[in-house]
Design a protein around this motif. Structure first.
Motif, mmCIF file in Angstrom:
data_model
loop_
_atom_site.group_PDB
_atom_site.id
_atom_site.type_symbol
_atom_site.label_atom_id
_atom_site.label_comp_id
_atom_site.label_asym_id
_atom_site.label_seq_id
_atom_site.Cartn_x
_atom_site.Cartn_y
_atom_site.Cartn_z
ATOM 1 N N GLY A 11 10.047 -31.762 53.683
ATOM 2 C CA GLY A 11 10.131 -32.517 54.931
ATOM 3 C C GLY A 11 10.061 -31.622 56.148
ATOM 4 N N GLY A 12 10.995 -31.878 57.069
ATOM 5 C CA GLY A 12 10.966 -31.185 58.359
ATOM 6 C C GLY A 12 11.101 -29.684 58.260
ATOM 7 N N GLY A 13 11.808 -29.237 57.258
ATOM 8 C CA GLY A 13 11.881 -27.806 57.030
ATOM 9 C C GLY A 13 12.784 -27.059 57.998
ATOM 10 N N SER A 14 13.827 -27.738 58.496
ATOM 11 C CA SER A 14 14.679 -27.019 59.452
ATOM 12 C C SER A 14 15.447 -25.884 58.774
ATOM 13 C CB SER A 14 15.625 -27.971 60.166
ATOM 14 O OG SER A 14 16.552 -28.535 59.271
ATOM 15 N N ASN A 15 15.818 -26.060 57.519
ATOM 16 C CA ASN A 15 16.464 -24.945 56.810
ATOM 17 C C ASN A 15 15.484 -23.794 56.601
ATOM 18 O OD1 ASN A 15 19.355 -25.406 55.929
ATOM 19 N ND2 ASN A 15 18.430 -27.370 55.390
ATOM 20 N N GLY A 89 15.317 -28.283 50.913
ATOM 21 C CA GLY A 89 14.896 -29.660 51.100
ATOM 22 C C GLY A 89 13.638 -29.972 50.314
ATOM 23 N N ILE A 109 19.870 -25.247 48.570
ATOM 24 C CA ILE A 109 20.948 -25.737 49.435
ATOM 25 C C ILE A 109 21.117 -27.218 49.195
ATOM 26 C CG2 ILE A 109 19.447 -26.111 51.474
ATOM 27 C CD1 ILE A 109 22.137 -25.002 52.999
ATOM 28 N N HIS A 110 22.381 -27.628 49.109
ATOM 29 C CA HIS A 110 22.691 -29.029 48.801
ATOM 30 C C HIS A 110 23.739 -29.524 49.792
ATOM 31 C CE1 HIS A 110 23.063 -32.619 46.374
ATOM 32 N NE2 HIS A 110 24.379 -32.500 46.484
ATOM 33 N N PRO A 111 23.538 -30.753 50.331
ATOM 34 C CA PRO A 111 24.448 -31.236 51.367
ATOM 35 C C PRO A 111 25.721 -31.880 50.841
ATOM 36 C CG PRO A 111 22.626 -32.757 51.131
ATOM 37 C CD PRO A 111 22.371 -31.630 50.169
ATOM 38 N N LEU A 172 24.024 -30.565 58.524
ATOM 39 C CA LEU A 172 22.772 -29.799 58.692
ATOM 40 C C LEU A 172 22.985 -28.587 59.616
ATOM 41 C CD1 LEU A 172 19.820 -29.849 57.724
ATOM 42 C CD2 LEU A 172 19.251 -31.158 59.776
ATOM 43 N N GLU A 175 24.353 -26.094 57.450
ATOM 44 C CA GLU A 175 23.331 -25.564 56.532
ATOM 45 C C GLU A 175 22.555 -24.443 57.205
ATOM 46 O OE1 GLU A 175 20.923 -28.556 54.504
ATOM 47 O OE2 GLU A 175 22.490 -30.035 54.843
HETATM 48 C C1 GRF Z 1 18.966 -30.853 53.937
HETATM 49 O O1 GRF Z 1 20.100 -31.632 54.215
HETATM 50 C C2 GRF Z 1 19.066 -30.301 52.537
HETATM 51 O O2 GRF Z 1 20.343 -29.911 52.181
HETATM 52 C C3 GRF Z 1 18.637 -31.522 51.768
HETATM 53 O O3 GRF Z 1 17.568 -32.051 52.497
HETATM 54 C C4 GRF Z 1 17.717 -31.710 53.858
HETATM 55 C C5 GRF Z 1 16.479 -30.957 54.272
HETATM 56 O O4 GRF Z 1 16.400 -30.766 55.637
HETATM 57 N N1 GRF Z 1 18.374 -31.214 50.393
HETATM 58 P P1 GRF Z 1 15.281 -29.790 56.224
HETATM 59 O O5 GRF Z 1 13.941 -30.196 55.636
HETATM 60 O O6 GRF Z 1 15.660 -28.389 55.889
HETATM 61 O O7 GRF Z 1 15.327 -30.050 57.707
#
Ligand code: GRF
Length: 196
Positions: A11-15, A89, A109-111, A172, A175
């Motif tokens: 997805g957005g890839g903010s991590n 993500g 990573i897990h929320p 997040l 994270e």
């Molecule tokens: C994060 O909350 C991650 O822990 C979960 O999906 C989300 C991904 O967010 N597995 P992003 O793509 O890194 O913005």
């Protein structure tokens, strides 16, 4: 020589961004490639704009054939000679066939505060349970979903009136602190858990 990291996003890839932005200076690792199952993932566009190599392997043509999907990922990764994979993500379950050769070198990573709330909808489940303490976990990936040795956790407090999306936003933010802190230490060979 820097360790070479592959970061998997859906997805957005903010991590992923938080990891890439931290991999500068004396950090022992650098991003070698960003991988996605989704061509339209925001994280892929961002990585390309940074000049980071990207690989998109759409899972849909493979249907239920996870082994072939994973073989395609493995083939795409080969030229990058990765040392570490960071799942950030990445919303496809990876089977033992892919995970086992990477065991000890693949992070996720897990929320939630694992071992609580493996799987999806973690924030809603925290609210339903009435938990006051919540957060996120970085762990080494094993063949079991959201399992494996914990490398770090960060906490938030659940407040009266919180919704799942409010919790998701606050987790997040954590994270984005936790994952870079863990990867920085992991790439330098340190695996003692980081507790934020
Ligand atoms: C994060 O909350 C991650 O822990 C979960 O999906 C989300 C991904 O967010 N597995 P992003 O793509 O890194 O913005």
């Amino acid at each position: 020589m820097s360790k070479r990291v592959g970061i998997f996003v859906s997805g957005g890839g903010s991590n992923m961004r938080a990891l890439v932005e931290d991999m500068v200076g004396d950090h022992a690792a650098r991003a070698a490639v960003v991988v996605s199952n989704n061509e339209t993932a925001g994280g892929i566009a961002w990585a390309r704009a940074q000049g980071i190599a990207t690989e998109v392997i759409d899972h849909r043509p493979f249907g239920e054939d996870r082994a072939s999907f994973e073989a395609a990922i493995t083939a795409a990764l080969a030229p990058y000679e990765l040392d570490i994979i960071c799942l950030a993500g990445f919303m496809r379950v990876l089977t033992a066939g892919f995970v086992t050769p990477w065991q000890g070198r693949m992070l996720n990573i897990h929320p939630s505060l694992l071992p609580k709330y493996k799987g999806l909808h973690t924030h809603a489940r925290v609210l339903a349970a009435g938990d006051m303490d919540h957060g996120c976990t970085v762990h080494l990936v094993t063949a079991a979903l959201d399992d494996g040795p914990i490398l770090g956790q960060a906490h938030i407090s659940v407040q009266d009136g919180d919704t799942a999306s409010m919790l998701a936003n606050r987790v997040l933010e954590q994270e984005h602190r936790l994952y870079p802190a863990v990867l920085r230490r992991f790439a330098a060979g340190e695996t003692a858990p980081v507790m934020l």
